[in-house]
Design a protein around this motif. Structure first.
Motif, short mmCIF file in Angstrom:
data_model
loop_
_atom_site.label_atom_id
_atom_site.label_comp_id
_atom_site.label_asym_id
_atom_site.label_seq_id
_atom_site.Cartn_x
_atom_site.Cartn_y
_atom_site.Cartn_z
N TYR A 1 -65.44 -9.69 -13.71
CA TYR A 1 -64.38 -8.71 -13.62
C TYR A 1 -64.67 -7.39 -14.32
O TYR A 1 -65.35 -7.36 -15.35
CB TYR A 1 -63.10 -9.29 -14.23
N ALA A 2 -64.12 -6.32 -13.74
CA ALA A 2 -64.06 -5.04 -14.44
C ALA A 2 -62.94 -5.09 -15.47
O ALA A 2 -61.91 -5.73 -15.25
CB ALA A 2 -63.81 -3.91 -13.44
N ILE A 3 -63.15 -4.38 -16.57
CA ILE A 3 -62.17 -4.33 -17.65
C ILE A 3 -61.90 -2.87 -18.01
O ILE A 3 -62.82 -2.05 -18.02
CB ILE A 3 -62.67 -5.07 -18.90
N THR A 4 -60.65 -2.57 -18.29
CA THR A 4 -60.26 -1.21 -18.67
C THR A 4 -59.47 -1.23 -19.96
O THR A 4 -58.64 -2.13 -20.18
CB THR A 4 -59.43 -0.55 -17.56
N TRP A 5 -59.73 -0.24 -20.79
CA TRP A 5 -58.91 0.02 -21.98
C TRP A 5 -57.85 1.05 -21.60
O TRP A 5 -58.17 2.09 -21.03
CB TRP A 5 -59.76 0.55 -23.12
N PHE A 6 -56.61 0.74 -21.94
CA PHE A 6 -55.49 1.65 -21.78
C PHE A 6 -54.92 1.96 -23.16
O PHE A 6 -55.19 1.24 -24.13
CB PHE A 6 -54.39 1.01 -20.93
N ARG A 7 -54.09 2.99 -23.22
CA ARG A 7 -53.35 3.26 -24.44
C ARG A 7 -51.96 3.77 -24.09
O ARG A 7 -51.74 4.32 -23.00
CB ARG A 7 -54.07 4.26 -25.33
N GLN A 8 -51.05 3.57 -25.03
CA GLN A 8 -49.69 4.05 -24.83
C GLN A 8 -49.15 4.54 -26.15
O GLN A 8 -49.04 3.77 -27.12
CB GLN A 8 -48.79 2.95 -24.26
N ALA A 9 -48.83 5.82 -26.18
CA ALA A 9 -48.22 6.44 -27.35
C ALA A 9 -46.70 6.39 -27.20
O ALA A 9 -46.19 6.31 -26.08
CB ALA A 9 -48.70 7.87 -27.49
N PRO A 10 -45.96 6.47 -28.29
CA PRO A 10 -44.50 6.42 -28.21
C PRO A 10 -43.96 7.51 -27.29
O PRO A 10 -44.34 8.67 -27.39
CB PRO A 10 -44.06 6.65 -29.66
N GLY A 11 -43.10 7.10 -26.37
CA GLY A 11 -42.48 8.05 -25.46
C GLY A 11 -43.35 8.53 -24.32
O GLY A 11 -42.94 9.40 -23.55
N LYS A 12 -44.56 7.98 -24.21
CA LYS A 12 -45.48 8.40 -23.16
C LYS A 12 -45.82 7.23 -22.25
O LYS A 12 -45.67 6.07 -22.62
CB LYS A 12 -46.74 8.99 -23.77
N GLU A 13 -46.33 7.55 -21.07
CA GLU A 13 -46.75 6.52 -20.14
C GLU A 13 -48.10 5.93 -20.58
O GLU A 13 -48.90 6.57 -21.24
CB GLU A 13 -46.88 7.11 -18.73
N ARG A 14 -48.31 4.71 -20.14
CA ARG A 14 -49.58 4.07 -20.41
C ARG A 14 -50.67 4.76 -19.58
O ARG A 14 -50.48 5.02 -18.38
CB ARG A 14 -49.50 2.58 -20.07
N GLU A 15 -51.80 5.05 -20.20
CA GLU A 15 -52.86 5.77 -19.51
C GLU A 15 -54.20 5.06 -19.70
O GLU A 15 -54.46 4.46 -20.75
CB GLU A 15 -52.97 7.20 -20.03
N GLY A 16 -55.05 5.16 -18.69
CA GLY A 16 -56.38 4.59 -18.79
C GLY A 16 -57.27 5.45 -19.68
O GLY A 16 -57.24 6.67 -19.59
N VAL A 17 -58.04 4.78 -20.53
CA VAL A 17 -58.93 5.47 -21.46
C VAL A 17 -60.38 5.34 -21.00
O VAL A 17 -61.11 6.32 -20.94
CB VAL A 17 -58.77 4.90 -22.87
N ALA A 18 -60.80 4.11 -20.69
CA ALA A 18 -62.18 3.88 -20.27
C ALA A 18 -62.25 2.57 -19.52
O ALA A 18 -61.53 1.63 -19.85
CB ALA A 18 -63.13 3.85 -21.46
N CYS A 19 -63.12 2.51 -18.52
CA CYS A 19 -63.30 1.27 -17.76
C CYS A 19 -64.78 0.95 -17.64
O CYS A 19 -65.64 1.83 -17.78
CB CYS A 19 -62.65 1.36 -16.38
N ILE A 20 -65.06 -0.32 -17.36
CA ILE A 20 -66.44 -0.77 -17.24
C ILE A 20 -66.50 -1.85 -16.17
O ILE A 20 -65.62 -2.70 -16.08
CB ILE A 20 -66.95 -1.28 -18.61
N ASN A 21 -67.54 -1.80 -15.36
CA ASN A 21 -67.66 -2.81 -14.31
C ASN A 21 -68.25 -4.10 -14.90
O ASN A 21 -68.54 -4.20 -16.08
CB ASN A 21 -68.45 -2.28 -13.13
#
Length: 128
Positions: free
Chosen positions: A32-52
Motif C-alpha cells: 500500500y501507498a501511505i500518506t501523512w496528513f495534518r490538521q490544525a485547529p479550525g482548518k481542514e485536514r490536508e495531505g503533507v507527503a505520500c509514498i508509494n
C-alpha cells in the motif's frame, strides 16, 4: 486487527526538527501507498507527503517542500516523516493513512477521501 500508531510528535522550537513514525500492524504494509496528513485547529485536514509501496515515488505538499521528506522501511512496518526547519504554521495533529493501492493517486493524493484507514494522530507544536 489493522492498526496504525503514530509517534514522535512533541514541542519544538522554530527551526527545529522532528521525525514522526507510523507503525503499521495487522496487514502487509508493502502492498500500500501511505500518506501523512495534518490538521490544525479550525482548518481542514490536508495531505503533507505520500509514498508509494516501495518508496520509489513520493510527493510532498508545496507548503513543506524542501523541508519535509517521507520514507519507509517495510521490513520494520514503518513509514517516517522527516521534518526540518519547522515553522509555527506546521503546528497540527499529524496522521498517517493507508491508500487502497500500491501507488497513490497522481493529483488527488492530498485529499482525505479515498483513504481507508487512519491512525490516532500525534501532536506537533512549533513554538518558542
Amino acid at each position: 486487527q489493522l492498526k496504525f500508531v503514530e509517534s514522535g510528535g512533541g514541542l519544538v522550537q522554530p527551526g527545529g526538527s522532528l521525525r514522526l513514525s507510523c507503525a503499521a500492524s495487522g496487514f502487509t504494509l508493502n502492498y500500500y501507498a501511505i500518506t501523512w496528513f495534518r490538521q490544525a485547529p479550525g482548518k481542514e485536514r490536508e495531505g503533507v507527503a505520500c509514498i508509494n509501496w516501495n518508496g520509489g515515488l513520493t510527493n510532498v505538499a508545496n507548503s513543506v517542500k524542501g523541508r519535509f521528506t517521507i520514507s519507509r522501511d517495510n521490513s520494520k512496518h514503518t513509514v517516517y516523516l522527516h521534518m526540518n526547519s519547522l515553522k509555527p504554521e506546521d503546528t497540527a495533529v499529524y496522521y498517517c493513512a493507508r491508500y487502497p493501492n500500491a501507488d497513490p493517486p497522481v493529483t488527488e493524493w492530498g485529499t482525505p477521501a479515498g483513504y481507508e484507514y487512519w491512525g490516532q494522530g500525534t501532536q506537533v507544536t512549533v513554538s518558542s
